[in-house]
Design a protein around this motif. Structure first.
Motif, PDB file in Angstrom:
ATOM      1  N   ALA A 144       0.840  -1.198   0.000  1.00 38.98           N
ATOM      2  CA  ALA A 144       0.000   0.000   0.000  1.00 38.98           C
ATOM      3  C   ALA A 144       0.872   1.245   0.000  1.00 38.98           C
ATOM      4  CB  ALA A 144      -0.921  -0.002   1.217  1.00 38.98           C
ATOM      5  N   SER A 145       0.409   2.256  -0.695  1.00 37.80           N
ATOM      6  CA  SER A 145       1.163   3.502  -0.789  1.00 37.80           C
ATOM      7  C   SER A 145       0.836   4.464   0.341  1.00 37.80           C
ATOM      8  CB  SER A 145       0.905   4.182  -2.137  1.00 37.80           C
ATOM      9  OG  SER A 145      -0.485   4.418  -2.313  1.00 37.80           O
ATOM     10  N   THR A 146      -0.294   4.293   0.998  1.00 37.29           N
ATOM     11  CA  THR A 146      -0.685   5.166   2.107  1.00 37.29           C
ATOM     12  C   THR A 146      -1.162   4.316   3.275  1.00 37.29           C
ATOM     13  OG1 THR A 146      -2.993   5.367   1.370  1.00 37.29           O
ATOM     14  CG2 THR A 146      -1.408   6.946   0.473  1.00 37.29           C
ATOM     15  N   GLN A 147      -1.223   4.939   4.438  1.00 35.85           N
ATOM     16  CA  GLN A 147      -1.713   4.251   5.624  1.00 35.85           C
ATOM     17  C   GLN A 147      -3.205   3.932   5.512  1.00 35.85           C
ATOM     18  OE1 GLN A 147       0.036   3.036   8.292  1.00 35.85           O
ATOM     19  NE2 GLN A 147       1.773   3.569   7.007  1.00 35.85           N
ATOM     20  N   ARG A 148      -3.929   4.763   4.796  1.00 37.58           N
ATOM     21  CA  ARG A 148      -5.345   4.492   4.594  1.00 37.58           C
ATOM     22  C   ARG A 148      -5.541   3.188   3.830  1.00 37.58           C
ATOM     23  NH1 ARG A 148      -8.245   5.388   0.090  1.00 37.58           N
ATOM     24  NH2 ARG A 148     -10.528   5.506   0.270  1.00 37.58           N
ATOM     25  N   GLU A 149      -4.751   2.975   2.780  1.00 37.46           N
ATOM     26  CA  GLU A 149      -4.858   1.744   1.999  1.00 37.46           C
ATOM     27  C   GLU A 149      -4.375   0.543   2.806  1.00 37.46           C
ATOM     28  OE1 GLU A 149      -2.613   2.469  -1.480  1.00 37.46           O
ATOM     29  OE2 GLU A 149      -4.024   3.916  -2.350  1.00 37.46           O
ATOM     30  N   ARG A 150      -3.348   0.747   3.604  1.00 37.05           N
ATOM     31  CA  ARG A 150      -2.829  -0.358   4.412  1.00 37.05           C
ATOM     32  C   ARG A 150      -3.862  -0.813   5.434  1.00 37.05           C
ATOM     33  NH1 ARG A 150       2.341  -0.148   8.555  1.00 37.05           N
ATOM     34  NH2 ARG A 150       2.589  -2.410   8.808  1.00 37.05           N
ATOM     35  N   ALA A 151      -4.530   0.132   6.088  1.00 38.46           N
ATOM     36  CA  ALA A 151      -5.574  -0.228   7.047  1.00 38.46           C
ATOM     37  C   ALA A 151      -6.737  -0.914   6.350  1.00 38.46           C
ATOM     38  CB  ALA A 151      -6.047   1.024   7.783  1.00 38.46           C
ATOM     39  N   GLU A 152      -7.006  -0.541   5.114  1.00 39.88           N
ATOM     40  CA  GLU A 152      -8.113  -1.145   4.365  1.00 39.88           C
ATOM     41  C   GLU A 152      -7.859  -2.617   4.071  1.00 39.88           C
ATOM     42  OE1 GLU A 152     -10.025  -0.738  -0.120  1.00 39.88           O
ATOM     43  OE2 GLU A 152      -9.115   1.014   0.822  1.00 39.88           O
ATOM     44  N   VAL A 153      -6.644  -2.944   3.591  1.00 37.31           N
ATOM     45  CA  VAL A 153      -6.350  -4.343   3.272  1.00 37.31           C
ATOM     46  C   VAL A 153      -6.197  -5.170   4.545  1.00 37.31           C
ATOM     47  CG1 VAL A 153      -5.302  -3.773   1.060  1.00 37.31           C
ATOM     48  CG2 VAL A 153      -3.877  -3.819   3.095  1.00 37.31           C
ATOM     49  N   LEU A 154      -5.727  -4.554   5.612  1.00 38.92           N
ATOM     50  CA  LEU A 154      -5.605  -5.274   6.871  1.00 38.92           C
ATOM     51  C   LEU A 154      -6.982  -5.595   7.451  1.00 38.92           C
ATOM     52  CD1 LEU A 154      -3.708  -6.462   8.932  1.00 38.92           C
ATOM     53  CD2 LEU A 154      -3.545  -4.232  10.031  1.00 38.92           C
ATOM     54  N   LYS A 155      -7.926  -4.688   7.306  1.00 41.85           N
ATOM     55  CA  LYS A 155      -9.283  -4.943   7.765  1.00 41.85           C
ATOM     56  C   LYS A 155      -9.898  -6.124   7.008  1.00 41.85           C
ATOM     57  CE  LYS A 155     -13.866  -2.845   8.238  1.00 41.85           C
ATOM     58  NZ  LYS A 155     -14.532  -3.922   7.461  1.00 41.85           N
ATOM     59  N   ALA A 156      -9.621  -6.215   5.696  1.00 39.17           N
ATOM     60  CA  ALA A 156     -10.125  -7.344   4.917  1.00 39.17           C
ATOM     61  C   ALA A 156      -9.531  -8.659   5.414  1.00 39.17           C
ATOM     62  CB  ALA A 156      -9.803  -7.141   3.439  1.00 39.17           C
ATOM     63  N   ALA A 157      -8.243  -8.658   5.797  1.00 39.46           N
ATOM     64  CA  ALA A 157      -7.624  -9.872   6.330  1.00 39.46           C
ATOM     65  C   ALA A 157      -8.216 -10.248   7.682  1.00 39.46           C
ATOM     66  CB  ALA A 157      -6.114  -9.672   6.449  1.00 39.46           C
ATOM     67  N   VAL A 158      -8.504  -9.267   8.526  1.00 39.62           N
ATOM     68  CA  VAL A 158      -9.111  -9.548   9.826  1.00 39.62           C
ATOM     69  C   VAL A 158     -10.509 -10.113   9.644  1.00 39.62           C
ATOM     70  CG1 VAL A 158      -9.944  -8.479  11.952  1.00 39.62           C
ATOM     71  CG2 VAL A 158      -7.712  -7.843  11.047  1.00 39.62           C
ATOM     72  N   ASP A 159     -11.265  -9.557   8.712  1.00 37.08           N
ATOM     73  CA  ASP A 159     -12.611 -10.075   8.461  1.00 37.08           C
ATOM     74  C   ASP A 159     -12.581 -11.493   7.903  1.00 37.08           C
ATOM     75  OD1 ASP A 159     -13.667  -7.699   9.332  1.00 37.08           O
ATOM     76  OD2 ASP A 159     -13.825  -6.821   7.323  1.00 37.08           O
ATOM     77  N   ALA A 160     -11.550 -11.818   7.103  1.00 35.46           N
ATOM     78  CA  ALA A 160     -11.491 -13.137   6.466  1.00 35.46           C
ATOM     79  C   ALA A 160     -11.022 -14.225   7.420  1.00 35.46           C
ATOM     80  CB  ALA A 160     -10.567 -13.079   5.246  1.00 35.46           C
ATOM     81  N   LEU A 161     -10.047 -13.925   8.284  1.00 36.59           N
ATOM     82  CA  LEU A 161      -9.438 -14.956   9.129  1.00 36.59           C
ATOM     83  C   LEU A 161      -9.885 -14.883  10.584  1.00 36.59           C
ATOM     84  CD1 LEU A 161      -5.790 -14.864   7.688  1.00 36.59           C
ATOM     85  CD2 LEU A 161      -7.636 -16.458   7.129  1.00 36.59           C
ATOM     86  N   SER A 162     -10.503 -13.805  11.010  1.00 38.69           N
ATOM     87  CA  SER A 162     -11.036 -13.653  12.375  1.00 38.69           C
ATOM     88  C   SER A 162     -10.015 -14.012  13.452  1.00 38.69           C
ATOM     89  CB  SER A 162     -12.292 -14.517  12.550  1.00 38.69           C
ATOM     90  OG  SER A 162     -13.294 -14.136  11.621  1.00 38.69           O
ATOM     91  N   PRO A 163      -8.928 -13.277  13.570  1.00 38.86           N
ATOM     92  CA  PRO A 163      -7.935 -13.581  14.612  1.00 38.86           C
ATOM     93  C   PRO A 163      -8.456 -13.218  15.993  1.00 38.86           C
ATOM     94  CG  PRO A 163      -7.374 -11.537  13.515  1.00 38.86           C
ATOM     95  CD  PRO A 163      -8.548 -12.106  12.769  1.00 38.86           C
ATOM     96  N   ARG A 164      -7.923 -13.906  17.006  1.00 40.40           N
ATOM     97  CA  ARG A 164      -8.296 -13.599  18.386  1.00 40.40           C
ATOM     98  C   ARG A 164      -7.613 -12.329  18.865  1.00 40.40           C
ATOM     99  NH1 ARG A 164      -7.892 -18.184  22.975  1.00 40.40           N
ATOM    100  NH2 ARG A 164      -9.553 -19.031  21.617  1.00 40.40           N
TER     101      ARG A 164
END
Length: 413
Positions: A169-189
């Motif tokens: 990601a080129s910005t922190q906004r984009e990085r938080a966006e893709v990280l949120k998708a990973a959290v939604d997909a894998l549901s970490p504790r």
């Protein structure tokens, strides 16, 4: 491991003949011991003999040792302990190092690492160590998932069971966006960040995106509690480890057990909508010669064994390192005072430290205690800096500097 540790309590029970009041009668002549406790007992002489590689080539009668053999004994001990306690599997093949494999984890713990330049920093290893602590403490056993922008060498040794490669990601906004998708997909504790720079910013953006509270700057982390300071460090607050946390530097120990699998899995999101206000992003590195010693990652330092400071500055510039010096050199006026490394100068947290002609006074060693890798060049084999270094060159620094310069010129040609 050649011997099994005795269990003194089982031996006492085996020798007890009968109870007479408060004082039991023991058969001290009986040699049959009870069942062993099963804990391995180290044989230091055997380990030392196994590390012997032969006599030195200099003919001075000194023995050469391969320290990796002693490291292997530590791995074997960890494998024995895990097998005994019935923990997750550790695969050991003849002639191959042990490997910890978790096929079906009960839950996941995310460790978001920066890994600038494709290398784990000391802080990244601490974040992975904190995630490993939480994963091993849960019921059923969890797995640590490293979140990074690329594949990184040494993730398994740092304690990562899985790896999710996120799109860059080129910005922190984009990085938080893709990280949120990973959290939604894998549901970490749990999701752990470093309380530093971009990682701390991304943690707060993710907290807002998920609508969940963030527990920042954790100072003490255990399997049951996370503690942070409040009221300007006048008080503390502790609670069960929440889902989103940022870890303070030097607040968790790096993982030092059997290497993990670090298997790459799918789960990274995609950048759905790039920020239209940003046309291009480029990282411009700073001039190493102008960076402060406390902010740089690579320091080339001169000591009393360096006399040609012109060659020293050329070497530091060619290696793209920040020049430093010992107190003796700064007191002599050969280097500026802001270049002094040590307890009375600047305390470093660099990734690599190259010491040229520095013997290693106690104050200087205090200044480089936070450096991950230390390379020393000195004529004295028994110098304290040689002992501290991970790689040592026993030679005159005046001969090593032009040799390194010539080698760098050959590589550039």
């Amino acid at each position: 491991m050649s011997r099994v540790r005795k269990d003194p309590r089982a031996e006492r029970v085996a020798r007890t003949l009968s109870e007479t009041g408060r004082r039991p009668r023991l058969d001290l002549g009986r040699r049959e011991a009870g069942p062993a406790s099963g804990r391995p007992r180290r044989d230091p002489w055997r380990e030392w003999a196994a590390s012997l590689a032969g006599e030195s080539d200099t003919g001075n009668g000194r023995k050469r040792y391969d320290r990796s053999q002693r490291q292997m004994n530590r791995v074997e001990a960890a494998h024995f302990a895990r097998t005994r306690d019935g923990l997750d599997a550790v695969d050991v093949s003849p002639g191959q190092p042990a490997l910890r494999v978790i096929d079906e984890p009960a839950f996941l713990v995310f460790a978001v690492v920066a890994a600038a330049g494709g290398r784990l920093s000391r802080f990244d290893r601490q974040v992975l160590g904190g995630a490993r602590l939480l994963a091993d403490a849960g019921e059923g056993g969890g797995a640590v998932v490293a979140i990074a922008a690329e594949s990184i060498e040494g993730l398994g040794e740092a304690g990562a069971d899985r790896l999710v490669v996120m799109p860059r990601a080129s910005t922190q906004r984009e990085r938080a966006e893709v990280l949120k998708a990973a959290v939604d997909a894998l549901s970490p504790r749990h999701v752990l960040f470093a309380e530093e720079g971009d990682s701390a910013d991304c943690a707060r953006r993710l907290s807002v995106a998920l609508g969940e509270p963030l527990f920042p700057d954790v100072e003490h982390l255990t399997a049951r509690q996370a503690v942070r300071a409040i009221r300007n460090a006048g008080a503390e607050i502790g609670l069960a480890p929440p889902r989103l946390m940022t870890l303070g530097e030097d607040r968790a120990r790096p993982y030092e057990d059997v290497p993990c699998e670090a298997r790459e899995i799918e789960g990274g999101g995609e950048i759905a909508s790039p920020d239209p206000a940003i046309l291009s992003v480029e990282i411009i590195p700073g001039d190493p010669a102008k960076l402060a010693l406390s902010e740089t990652d690579f320091v080339v330092s001169a000591g009393n064994g360096v006399s040609d400071f012109g060659a020293f500055r050329d070497l530091a510039a060619a290696m793209k390192g920040t020049p430093g010096a010992s107190r003796v050199v700064c007191d002599a006026g050969l280097m500026p005072r802001q270049a002094q490394v040590g307890a009375s100068g600047t305390v470093l947290a660099a990734d690599c430290y190259l010491a040229l002609g520095i013997s290693g006074a106690p104050q200087h060693l205090q200044g480089i205690a936070g450096c991950e890798h230390v390379i020393a060049v000195n004529t004295d084999l028994h110098a304290a800096m040689i002992e501290r270094a991970g790689l040592a060159i026993v030679q005159d620094a005046q001969l090593v500097m032009p040799a390194l310069l010539n080698l760098l010129k050959e590589r550039e040609a």
